[in-house]
Motif scaffolding. Sequence first.
Motif, PDB file in Angstrom:
ATOM      1  N   ASP A  29       0.861  -1.184   0.000  1.00  0.00           N
ATOM      2  CA  ASP A  29       0.000   0.000   0.000  1.00  0.00           C
ATOM      3  C   ASP A  29       0.896   1.231   0.000  1.00  0.00           C
ATOM      4  O   ASP A  29       2.009   1.196   0.513  1.00  0.00           O
ATOM      5  N   GLN A  30       0.372   2.312  -0.527  1.00  0.00           N
ATOM      6  CA  GLN A  30       1.220   3.488  -0.668  1.00  0.00           C
ATOM      7  C   GLN A  30       0.560   4.684  -0.004  1.00  0.00           C
ATOM      8  O   GLN A  30      -0.638   4.886  -0.141  1.00  0.00           O
ATOM      9  N   GLU A  31       1.372   5.445   0.714  1.00  0.00           N
ATOM     10  CA  GLU A  31       0.867   6.713   1.250  1.00  0.00           C
ATOM     11  C   GLU A  31       1.737   7.837   0.729  1.00  0.00           C
ATOM     12  O   GLU A  31       2.956   7.714   0.690  1.00  0.00           O
ATOM     13  N   ASN A  83      11.180   2.464   2.786  1.00  0.00           N
ATOM     14  CA  ASN A  83      10.801   1.070   2.715  1.00  0.00           C
ATOM     15  C   ASN A  83       9.998   0.716   3.953  1.00  0.00           C
ATOM     16  O   ASN A  83      10.545   0.456   4.996  1.00  0.00           O
ATOM     17  N   ALA A  84       8.685   0.768   3.820  1.00  0.00           N
ATOM     18  CA  ALA A  84       7.805   0.444   4.930  1.00  0.00           C
ATOM     19  C   ALA A  84       6.534  -0.115   4.318  1.00  0.00           C
ATOM     20  O   ALA A  84       6.315   0.022   3.131  1.00  0.00           O
ATOM     21  N   ASN A  85       5.749  -0.728   5.132  1.00  0.00           N
ATOM     22  CA  ASN A  85       4.469  -1.203   4.635  1.00  0.00           C
ATOM     23  C   ASN A  85       3.381  -0.661   5.531  1.00  0.00           C
ATOM     24  O   ASN A  85       3.289  -1.058   6.683  1.00  0.00           O
ATOM     25  N   PRO A  86       2.544   0.245   5.076  1.00  0.00           N
ATOM     26  CA  PRO A  86       2.524   0.864   3.759  1.00  0.00           C
ATOM     27  C   PRO A  86       3.743   1.747   3.518  1.00  0.00           C
ATOM     28  O   PRO A  86       4.248   2.362   4.450  1.00  0.00           O
ATOM     29  N   ALA A  87       4.168   1.777   2.256  1.00  0.00           N
ATOM     30  CA  ALA A  87       5.318   2.618   1.905  1.00  0.00           C
ATOM     31  C   ALA A  87       4.922   4.079   2.042  1.00  0.00           C
ATOM     32  O   ALA A  87       3.796   4.451   1.734  1.00  0.00           O
ATOM     33  N   ILE A  88       5.858   4.884   2.530  1.00  0.00           N
ATOM     34  CA  ILE A  88       5.569   6.309   2.692  1.00  0.00           C
ATOM     35  C   ILE A  88       6.439   7.085   1.726  1.00  0.00           C
ATOM     36  O   ILE A  88       7.648   6.856   1.654  1.00  0.00           O
ATOM     37  N   ALA A  89       5.804   7.969   0.972  1.00  0.00           N
ATOM     38  CA  ALA A  89       6.571   8.799   0.053  1.00  0.00           C
ATOM     39  C   ALA A  89       6.239  10.252   0.311  1.00  0.00           C
ATOM     40  O   ALA A  89       5.116  10.591   0.686  1.00  0.00           O
ATOM     41  N   TYR A  90       7.245  11.100   0.167  1.00  0.00           N
ATOM     42  CA  TYR A  90       7.037  12.532   0.355  1.00  0.00           C
ATOM     43  C   TYR A  90       7.112  13.206  -0.998  1.00  0.00           C
ATOM     44  O   TYR A  90       8.030  12.949  -1.782  1.00  0.00           O
ATOM     45  N   LEU A  91       6.139  14.036  -1.272  1.00  0.00           N
ATOM     46  CA  LEU A  91       6.129  14.772  -2.535  1.00  0.00           C
ATOM     47  C   LEU A  91       6.348  16.241  -2.226  1.00  0.00           C
ATOM     48  O   LEU A  91       5.769  16.774  -1.289  1.00  0.00           O
ATOM     49  N   ALA A 126       6.736  -3.816   7.661  1.00  0.00           N
ATOM     50  CA  ALA A 126       5.496  -3.460   8.360  1.00  0.00           C
ATOM     51  C   ALA A 126       5.798  -2.775   9.684  1.00  0.00           C
ATOM     52  O   ALA A 126       4.971  -2.057  10.231  1.00  0.00           O
ATOM     53  N   LEU A 127       6.995  -3.005  10.201  1.00  0.00           N
ATOM     54  CA  LEU A 127       7.323  -2.452  11.516  1.00  0.00           C
ATOM     55  C   LEU A 127       8.244  -1.241  11.459  1.00  0.00           C
ATOM     56  O   LEU A 127       8.581  -0.674  12.484  1.00  0.00           O
ATOM     57  N   THR A 128       8.661  -0.875  10.235  1.00  0.00           N
ATOM     58  CA  THR A 128       9.690   0.155  10.108  1.00  0.00           C
ATOM     59  C   THR A 128       9.419   1.397  10.953  1.00  0.00           C
ATOM     60  O   THR A 128      10.230   1.782  11.791  1.00  0.00           O
ATOM     61  N   VAL A 129       8.266   2.007  10.699  1.00  0.00           N
ATOM     62  CA  VAL A 129       7.999   3.298  11.327  1.00  0.00           C
ATOM     63  C   VAL A 129       7.976   3.155  12.842  1.00  0.00           C
ATOM     64  O   VAL A 129       8.567   3.954  13.572  1.00  0.00           O
TER      65      VAL A 129
END
Lengths: 476, 397
Positions: A29-31, A83-91, A126-129
């Motif tokens: 999933d992507q955020e 690299n996380a689940n959900p992946a987090i991207a900054y725009l 899944a646990l990254t954050v």
Amino acid sequence: MASYELKELIEWDARIRDKAAQFGLDCFDQEFEICDHAGMLGYMAYSGMPSHYPHWSYGKAYEKLKTLYDHGVTGLPYEMVINANPAIAYLMRDNTLLLQVLTIAHVYGHNDFFKNNYTFRTTKPALTVELFKAHALRLRRYVEDPSIGIDKVERLLDAAHALAYQCRRNLAIRKLDRREQETRLIEQAQPRHDPFRQLHPRLVPPEPDLNRVPLEPDEDLLLFIRDHNPRLADWEKDVLTILDQEAKYFLPMIETKIMNEGWASYWHKRVLEALALDQGLSLEFIVRHNQVLRPIPGQINPYRLGFKVWEDIYRRHTEPTPEEVRKYGAPTKSGIEKLFEAREVERDTSFLRRYLTEELMRELGLFEFEANGEDLVVSRVSDEEGWRAVKETLIKNQGSGSIPVVKVEDADFGQSRTLYLKHYHDGRDLQLEYAEKTLAYVFRLWERECVLETVLQGRRSILCYNDRGFSMRALK
Amino acid sequence: MRLPESIFREYRFSEAERSDRAAGDRARHRRKIRESIRENIADIIAEESIIGKDRDRIIKVPLRGIKEFRFVYGPNAPGVAEGQGDVRPGQVIGKVAREGGKEAGKAGDQPGVDYYETDVTLDELVEIMFEDLELPELERKALRQVETARTVKRKGYRHVGIRARLDKRRTARQRVMRRLASRGAAATPAASAEERRFPFHEDDLRYRHVVADTREESNAVVICIMDTSGSMDMMKRYLARSFFFLLYQFISVRYHNVELVFIAHHTEAREVSEEEFFHKGESGGTFISSGYAKALEIISQRYHPSLWNVYAFHCSDGDNFDSDNEAALSAGQELAELCNLFGYGEIKPLGSRYYESSMLHIFRQLEAENFHAVLIERKEDIWPAFKSFLSKERVAE
């Protein structure tokens, strides 16, 4: 104000996801989070983590990024994905619509790579954050603890940061525990079956020393010190554990930089081409795409190198030239199959070794250089006799290849608890000043004499750090 | 197959405002830089690039101690780069990056290569310098302050005063008031023309009253005296200049108003401009007394010690004519009495003190607490010399 509405982005995103899925990308999933340049600088300084423990080096990174950005030396990246689940991207909020679209497509490339490349299997996305947040909380608690305080924590962090990446390179290979190592040593010491034992005396293997610590040279410096320095307090052991975990989280990224960036660039191109952009957008796309993939003379642009190799793999498996068929045989897999196979099983070193061809090296004009006095001099180019050596050097410098291999050989050297480290010399000498200072950090953690064996200018040398300071001598 | 719906989080200004997450770490980093500067202050001060710069100018300071050390490969590690097709073996493509040429990448990516310069303003540097001085008793000493009548301020009205301050409007009003008050008395028919005129009376006059506004001021003058005889070469001048620079910086932190006087002397002394002072060499012999006499003359003409804190410093290589020593000593004595601090720096680049004559032993006879003679052999000596010089300061009562 931005030149687009959030609604538009969401529409574009839906179209991009459709295309990506059609191509067969398989993502977490992507955020997406829209941020401004200050926010971006903040994320960059802290490796993209929403929560991270404090250390002055991040302040330094921030200042530096900001200076470069303010003076226009470097722009900011269009995006950043963790690299996380959900992946987090900054725009970046100030980017144009086209840049956002390109970036979103690029992000799905990274996302797919994180999810499917075997190098990342160990990272528990899944646990990254939460993991980084928990680390930050624990460290902050030590800082606030009146019996510890910022100065002690920082002193420890300074030393531990220096060693964090002195750890195992390939995390897919399981580390044997001590019992398994013992078993292996004992097995190795068994006399082998010898059909000619009648003819010559039996070779008796030497008896293994099972009391030795470590049994086999150990590459995880922080963990080794944590487990074998009894004087460390619990919080100190915890900090070492935290740093080791974080280093091992980032290691896969370091190990796949070229593949990962190339993969994302390859897919943003394919996706955007499939989106049928109008003329204005597609012109801007070409400009931006070429900017990202421009050659940087005198350096390696990982985006470009990776992209070229991926493109080449696809081409060689869809429409190989007759010459290539003669040289490499007819392709057994379709281009797309081959792409997905490579994205799953390779890391930068193996990827380049397997897929960077002589022809491509020549096209990219790759060359090897060496320092000669004050000058950097070209030593080899990718011609017929040179390309293999150039490729070898390139591979050697990738990922953790740029970090010298240093292992713990003996924790009780000379029966005096001296820590004996050995640098596995591969032709590249250590930078002496850095080696000296880093050894001082090892000493800070080990709290007893530390010795580093290395090779300097062709001579085996011993660097030593103890409570009288630093000394070095050459071995005969 | 479809990819799951993605989430978009919109930009929120309020969050962005709050999230200066790096602030704490930046402050720690900044503090580390300061510590590092302080540890290396002697070297930094001795750097040529700092001497003679404006105060708010940003300068690059080489730094030690805030690098992040790791095990890294040294210069004999070959690299690979992309060329533009025309690269040949043996071609020189650049210089070896000495510390900080290359960029440090992400964590662990490109360890070791580190930038090592930082920007500080000279002001900051001076501040750090004085932190390093650690001369608490110096701080506590009162400065010689003078009351100067700087401005005048109005303060009400008076009946007497000088013509120039006559307030016509108020005076006229007084007259009108008096006239209204005297109406009943003046109602006699035989009022003469004289009386109808109703002229101004002395009582009507109003003068603006002003008071002088006194303000405490501290003035200082730094008198730089330098030997410009033939034997003072570039190196010696540079050392002298560094010293004068420090002195000026130090003094300008402590006084409102600082002036600089440059006196160049060989056998005769002249007051010169800063440019000339540092860059023009002359030739000939040396009479140190001529420089001191000129300084005394300037002090008596322009910088009376009751109004000015006088700091005088003299740099020379000590190669004085023997016949002048007596005169130099007595002039020096006189100067020391007028100054807060009077110093003599003998500049002898390494080795030369063995074959050149020296004034140091002659000045030893000078009896003044606030006189200090130092020997400067290398640029590393400047800071210690400066520190010991300042510790002698005498403050006039």
